[in-house]
Design an enzyme around this catalytic site. Structure first.
Site, mmCIF file in Angstrom:
data_model
loop_
_atom_site.group_PDB
_atom_site.id
_atom_site.type_symbol
_atom_site.label_atom_id
_atom_site.label_comp_id
_atom_site.label_asym_id
_atom_site.label_seq_id
_atom_site.Cartn_x
_atom_site.Cartn_y
_atom_site.Cartn_z
ATOM 1 N N ASN A 11 31.472 41.483 37.482
ATOM 2 C CA ASN A 11 31.614 42.798 38.104
ATOM 3 C C ASN A 11 32.221 43.721 37.055
ATOM 4 O OD1 ASN A 11 32.345 45.046 39.586
ATOM 5 N ND2 ASN A 11 33.933 44.007 40.785
ATOM 6 N N TRP A 12 31.385 44.596 36.511
ATOM 7 C CA TRP A 12 31.872 45.490 35.441
ATOM 8 C C TRP A 12 32.732 46.628 35.999
ATOM 9 C CZ3 TRP A 12 27.173 46.422 31.561
ATOM 10 C CH2 TRP A 12 26.937 45.228 30.851
ATOM 11 N N LYS A 13 32.765 46.769 37.301
ATOM 12 C CA LYS A 13 33.513 47.868 37.943
ATOM 13 C C LYS A 13 33.092 49.214 37.329
ATOM 14 C CE LYS A 13 37.233 44.651 38.784
ATOM 15 N NZ LYS A 13 38.558 44.466 39.302
ATOM 16 N N HIS A 98 34.376 44.690 48.346
ATOM 17 C CA HIS A 98 35.369 44.376 47.306
ATOM 18 C C HIS A 98 36.704 45.002 47.714
ATOM 19 C CE1 HIS A 98 37.497 44.333 43.495
ATOM 20 N NE2 HIS A 98 36.641 43.406 43.094
ATOM 21 N N GLU A 100 38.838 46.564 46.148
ATOM 22 C CA GLU A 100 39.079 47.920 45.632
ATOM 23 C C GLU A 100 38.377 48.963 46.494
ATOM 24 O OE1 GLU A 100 37.968 47.101 41.566
ATOM 25 O OE2 GLU A 100 39.774 45.892 41.345
ATOM 26 N N GLU A 168 38.624 36.443 46.943
ATOM 27 C CA GLU A 168 39.363 37.094 45.866
ATOM 28 C C GLU A 168 40.733 37.525 46.380
ATOM 29 O OE1 GLU A 168 36.595 38.816 42.717
ATOM 30 O OE2 GLU A 168 36.668 40.297 44.305
ATOM 31 N N GLY A 174 42.873 41.222 38.358
ATOM 32 C CA GLY A 174 43.319 42.024 37.222
ATOM 33 C C GLY A 174 44.783 41.837 36.853
ATOM 34 N N SER A 213 41.233 37.021 38.115
ATOM 35 C CA SER A 213 41.779 36.589 36.814
ATOM 36 C C SER A 213 41.146 35.297 36.285
ATOM 37 C CB SER A 213 43.305 36.456 36.890
ATOM 38 O OG SER A 213 43.892 37.725 37.116
ATOM 39 N N GLY A 234 35.870 39.907 36.935
ATOM 40 C CA GLY A 234 35.988 41.324 36.612
ATOM 41 C C GLY A 234 36.127 41.532 35.114
HETATM 42 C C1 PEP Z 1 37.235 41.433 40.604
HETATM 43 O O1 PEP Z 1 37.639 42.574 40.655
HETATM 44 O O2 PEP Z 1 36.262 41.090 41.286
HETATM 45 C C2 PEP Z 1 37.931 40.500 39.737
HETATM 46 C C3 PEP Z 1 37.842 39.235 40.013
HETATM 47 O O3 PEP Z 1 38.654 41.031 38.689
HETATM 48 P P1 PEP Z 1 39.402 40.223 37.512
HETATM 49 O O4 PEP Z 1 38.521 39.081 37.101
HETATM 50 O O5 PEP Z 1 39.572 41.220 36.425
HETATM 51 O O6 PEP Z 1 40.681 39.730 38.082
#
Ligand code: PEP
Length: 251
Positions: A11-13, A98, A100, A168, A174, A213, A234
């Protein structure tokens, strides 16, 4: 039923201009036949890059997805994009719910369910995200919260073959923090039971991803947990080398 085929999803966000597409070339080079025989690989760039990313990965067996969509097909919804439009661009997956988006845009379980329904109606696969906050985990509410999100965001009428669930924990996204493997195992088993209750035997075939993470150094341990059928990644999906390092957990 045999374990679902793993899916490693990035997921490049809200990251990436056109220059970022070069990472897909590197990814295609590293996604060799040995890995292709074992896992599916997916990248979800921002909406602006879905079309060029699908063109860039054509023939490389790397799927392209989107990070969100509208509940409708078309109409007076300025700034929104429908699942059908994303499919028209070459997307085969759409992430919905998600954390976010749940936090930044106040998306409720009902909205997430309507979006997942729209994704399926467009012939695409929905990756439905669930996960508790730090406060909810500390209050021992994690499973109750995730159970409510599953019940509210999924529908017994959905085709389970077109559903992926991503667990998640919000506090792990993050932050560099991850739950213990015991906590991951407990939550994934809980989600599996919920999916089997909803979809009977087909619930055993729904992929349950862990996200939060994930990096090359912890991927093998996390992906080795029972009922973890892949990862939603992410930050570490932005660099092909890191993302391939995570996928290598399945070598
Ligand atoms: C995400 O936002 O889906 C995610 C898992 O982020 P990260 O890997 O950066 O924790």
């Amino acid at each position: 039923m045999t374990a679902p085929r793993p899916l490693v999803a990035g997921n490049w966000k809200m990251n990436g201009l056109k220059a970022q597409l070069k990472e897909l070339t590197e990814l295609a080079q590293g996604f060799d036949d040995a890995l292709k025989s074992k896992i599916d690989l997916l990248v979800c760039p921002p909406a602006t890059l879905v079309c060029p990313a699908a063109n860039a990965t054509n023939g490389a067996r790397i799927a392209i997805g989107a990070q969100d969509c509208h509940t409708g097909v078309s109409g007076a919804h300025t700034g929104d994009v429908s699942a059908q439009m994303l499919g028209d661009c070459g997307a085969t997956f759409v992430i919905v719910g998600h954390s976010e988006r749940r936090a930044d845009h106040g998306e409720s379980d009902a909205t997430v369910r309507a979006k997942a329904k729209a994704v399926l109606a467009a012939g695409l696969t929905a990756i439905v995200c669930v996960g508790e906050t730090r406060a909810q985990r500390e209050a021992n509410e994690a499973t109750a919260v995730v159970g409510r999100q599953i019940d509210g965001s999924l529908d017994a009428l959905f085709d389970p073959a077109k559903i992926v669930v991503a667990y998640e924990p919000v506090w792990a996204i993050g932050t560099g923090l991850t739950p213990t493997t015991a906590d991951v195992a407990q939550m994934h088993e809980f989600i599996r039971h919920r999916l089997v209750a909803l979809y009977k035997e087909a619930g055993a075939g729904v992929r349950i991803l862990y996200g939060g993470s994930v990096k090359p150094s912890n991927a093998r341990e996390l992906m080795g947990v029972k009922n973890v059928d892949g990862a939603l990644v992410g930050g570490a999906s932005l660099k092909a080398a890191d993302f391939l390092g995570i996928a290598a957990a399945y070598r």
